[in-house]
Design a protein around this motif. Structure first.
Motif, PDB file in Angstrom:
ATOM      1  N   HIS A 149      18.322  16.393  25.367  1.00 37.39           N
ATOM      2  CA  HIS A 149      19.573  17.108  25.128  1.00 37.39           C
ATOM      3  C   HIS A 149      19.901  17.058  23.640  1.00 37.39           C
ATOM      4  N   CYS A 150      20.122  18.225  23.031  1.00 37.87           N
ATOM      5  CA  CYS A 150      20.470  18.309  21.612  1.00 37.87           C
ATOM      6  C   CYS A 150      21.773  19.078  21.473  1.00 37.87           C
TER       7      CYS A 150
ATOM      8  N   GLU B 211      22.272  15.388  17.017  1.00 40.89           N
ATOM      9  CA  GLU B 211      21.806  14.239  17.787  1.00 40.89           C
ATOM     10  C   GLU B 211      21.039  14.695  19.029  1.00 40.89           C
ATOM     11  N   ALA B 212      20.124  13.836  19.488  1.00 36.89           N
ATOM     12  CA  ALA B 212      19.339  14.108  20.697  1.00 36.89           C
ATOM     13  C   ALA B 212      19.294  12.856  21.565  1.00 36.89           C
TER      14      ALA B 212
ATOM     15  N   GLN C  20      14.150  17.984  14.792  1.00 40.20           N
ATOM     16  CA  GLN C  20      13.511  16.751  14.340  1.00 40.20           C
ATOM     17  C   GLN C  20      13.782  15.611  15.327  1.00 40.20           C
ATOM     18  N   ASN C  21      15.032  15.447  15.731  1.00 37.68           N
ATOM     19  CA  ASN C  21      15.377  14.352  16.644  1.00 37.68           C
ATOM     20  C   ASN C  21      14.789  14.558  18.036  1.00 37.68           C
TER      21      ASN C  21
ATOM     22  N   ALA D 171       8.493  18.155  28.953  1.00 37.06           N
ATOM     23  CA  ALA D 171       9.913  18.064  28.591  1.00 37.06           C
ATOM     24  C   ALA D 171      10.452  19.433  28.235  1.00 37.06           C
ATOM     25  N   VAL D 172      11.722  19.631  28.577  1.00 41.56           N
ATOM     26  CA  VAL D 172      12.455  20.813  28.123  1.00 41.56           C
ATOM     27  C   VAL D 172      13.654  20.316  27.324  1.00 41.56           C
ATOM     28  N   VAL D 173      14.060  21.121  26.362  1.00 45.82           N
ATOM     29  CA  VAL D 173      15.191  20.769  25.518  1.00 45.82           C
ATOM     30  C   VAL D 173      16.403  21.559  25.970  1.00 45.82           C
ATOM     31  N   ASN D 174      17.500  20.846  26.129  1.00 49.99           N
ATOM     32  CA  ASN D 174      18.771  21.441  26.511  1.00 49.99           C
ATOM     33  C   ASN D 174      19.603  21.693  25.262  1.00 49.99           C
TER      34      ASN D 174
END
Length: 176
Positions: free
Chosen positions: A82-83, A66-67, A103-104, A25-28
């Motif tokens: 997505h955060c 939020e995520a 955290q989310n 996973a990658v975070v946006n």
């Protein structure tokens, strides 16, 4: 830089978040509408293709901290988390909202039994969060969550510039 925190590998490197082939996973660092933007959101949306925005549309808008999770489409990953980070000086309390992003995102990764996740420097681009402060909050939150993670084995911070990478490496070295 690579360290172990509660049995989880945590590392920082300078690179392209859209080219993390070994991460599930990658975070946006998303905008509220989960659409293409500048910086991280632009890079991920360009690499993933238009399906990424289409998948996010029904979940938008999201609130700071939020995520939400989508498929990764043409990215070399399985998921994009997505955060929406806080806008520095506008969304308060900034640090609490920024910590909530990390955290989310980790909670979403755990829900999907993800073993490896790559984070960008959330909120430090157009949203104006000072990098050193953001890095300290991110590392403190991630290392604080480490004892409670069961699926995640690797957390990577992928930073756009050498300066950002240095700030995150410093914060990682100071975390415990």
């Amino acid at each position: 830089m690579h360290v172990q925190r509660n049995g989880i590998a945590v590392e920082c490197l300078q690179g392209d978040i859209a080219r993390q082939k070994d991460m599930e996973a990658v975070v946006n660092a998303a905008n509220a509408e989960l659409m293409m933007g500048g910086g991280v959101a632009g890079a991920l949306h360009r690499a993933a293709g238009p399906e990424l925005a289409e998948a996010g549309a029904p979940m938008a808008p999201i609130q700071p901290g939020e995520a939400v999770t989508t498929e990764a489409f043409n990215l070399p990953n399985d998921y994009v988390i997505h955060c929406l980070g806080p806008v520095y000086g506008r969304d308060r309390p900034e640090e609490e909202l920024l910590r909530a992003c990390y955290q989310n995102a980790l909670h979403k990764a755990e829900e999907h039994h993800i073993q490896s996740i790559a984070f960008p420097s959330i909120s430090t681009g157009a949203f104006g969060y000072p990098v050193a402060e953001a890095a300290a909050a991110a590392m403190d939150e991630v290392t604080g969550q480490a004892p409670y993670l069961t699926s995640i084995q690797m957390i990577r911070f992928v930073l756009f510039s050498n300066e950002d990478a240095t700030a995150y490496e410093t914060a990682l070295a100071q975390s415990d």
